[in-house]
Design an enzyme around this catalytic site. Structure first.
Site, PDB file in Angstrom:
ATOM      1  N   GLY A 156       0.768  -1.407   0.014  1.00 43.25           N
ATOM      2  CA  GLY A 156       0.012   0.051  -0.048  1.00 43.25           C
ATOM      3  C   GLY A 156       0.823   1.283  -0.010  1.00 43.25           C
ATOM      4  N   CYS A 157       0.279   2.210   0.452  1.00 44.30           N
ATOM      5  CA  CYS A 157       0.825   3.687   0.274  1.00 44.30           C
ATOM      6  C   CYS A 157       2.071   4.103   0.875  1.00 44.30           C
ATOM      7  CB  CYS A 157      -0.337   4.667   0.510  1.00 44.30           C
ATOM      8  SG  CYS A 157      -1.742   4.579  -0.345  1.00 44.30           S
ATOM      9  N   TYR A 158       2.436   3.202   2.076  1.00 44.78           N
ATOM     10  CA  TYR A 158       3.884   3.394   2.705  1.00 44.78           C
ATOM     11  C   TYR A 158       5.027   2.955   2.091  1.00 44.78           C
ATOM     12  CZ  TYR A 158       3.390  -1.137   4.780  1.00 44.78           C
ATOM     13  OH  TYR A 158       3.333  -2.543   4.776  1.00 44.78           O
ATOM     14  N   PHE A 366       2.938   6.666   4.455  1.00 43.02           N
ATOM     15  CA  PHE A 366       1.748   6.433   5.435  1.00 43.02           C
ATOM     16  C   PHE A 366       0.945   5.206   4.508  1.00 43.02           C
ATOM     17  CE2 PHE A 366       2.276  11.326   5.373  1.00 43.02           C
ATOM     18  CZ  PHE A 366       3.109  11.224   6.585  1.00 43.02           C
TER      19      PHE A 366
END
Length: 384
Positions: A156-158, A366
């Protein structure tokens, strides 16, 4: 900056980015989205979605999905129809092709033979397959078959911070290593129609975009042929306290389903100072406005609350907000789009370093967990 100690640090040596050809303007997207998902009868829900798009501060996004694809595969446009097989097939092919485009740009900028690439790190949200996207890219790029590969799915976004952390460890502990990172992200697996009972799903439909980024990382650069862009000084990863369940994604027969708490911006912003202090206390830095910032733009609320909590000057997240405006949230690839834009703007504006004229900087990722990745960066002098 070019001390013997700095030469031993891993450095980013090249950056390449790519997007699908289909550009969607945010002002038009609600009408498109509700039309292609046969949801125009949900008038109140459409108004909510319009407000989400208006408040996203996104101007345009790039998506692999087209109206033609949705007509041929109507289950993708439904809210919870069985559609994983067709999504998966598109994802596996698309991730590799988009990743190849970004990687070729990075390799071209680096200017060295592909045979010098010793390690390959590939990251994508979905499209789990055997052999994986790392294998596919090795073939598509005609890399040495003995290149050492690492494959990350479902981070994901991290994950932009994760792959830099791994690349730094590889580059600094394997003499002569040159690491190609490819983050290729597509929303094909999570595009779906709106739901009156799952409103957080619509947030993803309003802000996510498709994009791929590639970077080459190595330590002890040969300055006669290689040009460092940023030095990777230190890295860290942590889980935000009391954040279990705040960001989740679940792969179902209907595709990847996201769940978000409304408290996500508060949870991140309340813990950002701790991450900064842990990373920069060894460097005797405590003025967060003295840093250049590359922060994953999970959404405008996160950026606003981080800015307020840390006391950042308005301009500190200017490049981050510009990338959000131009591309949306492209998961792990986004921080590299920001990094690329920052070094280009620094050159255009006649600034002394790749980091907006500043020496030290921070990169934040994050994502699910809530997990926070922190990378301390050091800029290098701009060479025009």
């Amino acid at each position: 900056m070019a001390t013997e100690e700095m030469k031993k640090l891993a450095t980013v040596m090249a950056i390449g980015t790519a997007n699908p050809p289909n550009c969607y303007y945010q002002a038009d997207f609600p009408d498109f989205y509700f039309r292609v998902t046969n949801s125009d009868h949900l008038i109140n829900l459409k108004q909510k979605f319009k407000r989400l798009c208006e408040n996203s501060r996104i101007e345009k996004r790039y998506l692999h999905v087209t109206e033609e694809i949705l007509k041929e595969n109507p289950n993708i446009a439904a809210y919870e129809a069985t559609s994983l097989n067709v999504r998966h097939k598109m994802q596996v092919k698309g991730v590799a092709e988009l990743g190849k485009e970004a990687a070729l740009k990075a390799i071209k900028e680096w200017g060295q033979p592909k045979s010098k690439i010793t390690h390959l790190i590939v990251c994508c949200l979905a499209g789990v397959d055997m052999p994986g996207a790392d294998y596919q890219l090795t073939k598509l790029l005609d890399l040495d078959p003995s290149v050492k590969r690492f494959m990350f799915y479902h981070l994901g976004c991290y994950a932009g911070g994760t792959v830099l952390r791994l690349a730094k460890d590889i580059a600094e502990n394997n003499k002569g290593a040159r690491v190609l990172i490819v983050c290729s992200e597509m929303t094909t697996t999570c595009f779906r129609g709106p739901s009156e009972t799952h409103l957080d799903s619509m947030i993803g439909q309003a802000i996510l975009g498709d994009g791929a980024a590639a970077v080459i990382v190595g330590a002890d650069p040969d300055l006669t042929v290689e040009r460092p862009i940023f030095e990777l000084v230190s890295t860290a990863q942590t889980i935000v306290p009391e954040s279990h369940g705040a960001i989740e994604g679940h792969l179902l027969e209907s595709g990847l389903s996201f769940h978000l708490y409304k408290t996500v911006p508060t949870l991140i912003s309340n813990n950002i100072k701790t991450c900064l202090s842990d990373a920069f206390t060894p460097l005797n830095i405590s003025d967060w406005n003295s840093l250049f910032w590359i922060a994953h733009p999970g959404g405008p609320a996160i950026l606003d609350q981080v800015t307020a909590k840390v006391g950042l000057e308005k301009e500190k997240l200017k490049v981050t907000r510009q990338v959000l405006k131009d591309y949306g949230n492209m998961s792990s690839a986004t921080v590299f789009f920001i990094m690329d834009e920052m070094r280009k703007k620094s050159l255009e504006n006649g600034q002394a370093t790749t980091g907006e004229g500043l020496e030290w900087g921070v990169l934040f990722g994050f994502g699910p967990g809530i997990t926070v990745e922190t990378v301390v960066l050091r800029s290098v002098p701009v060479i025009s």
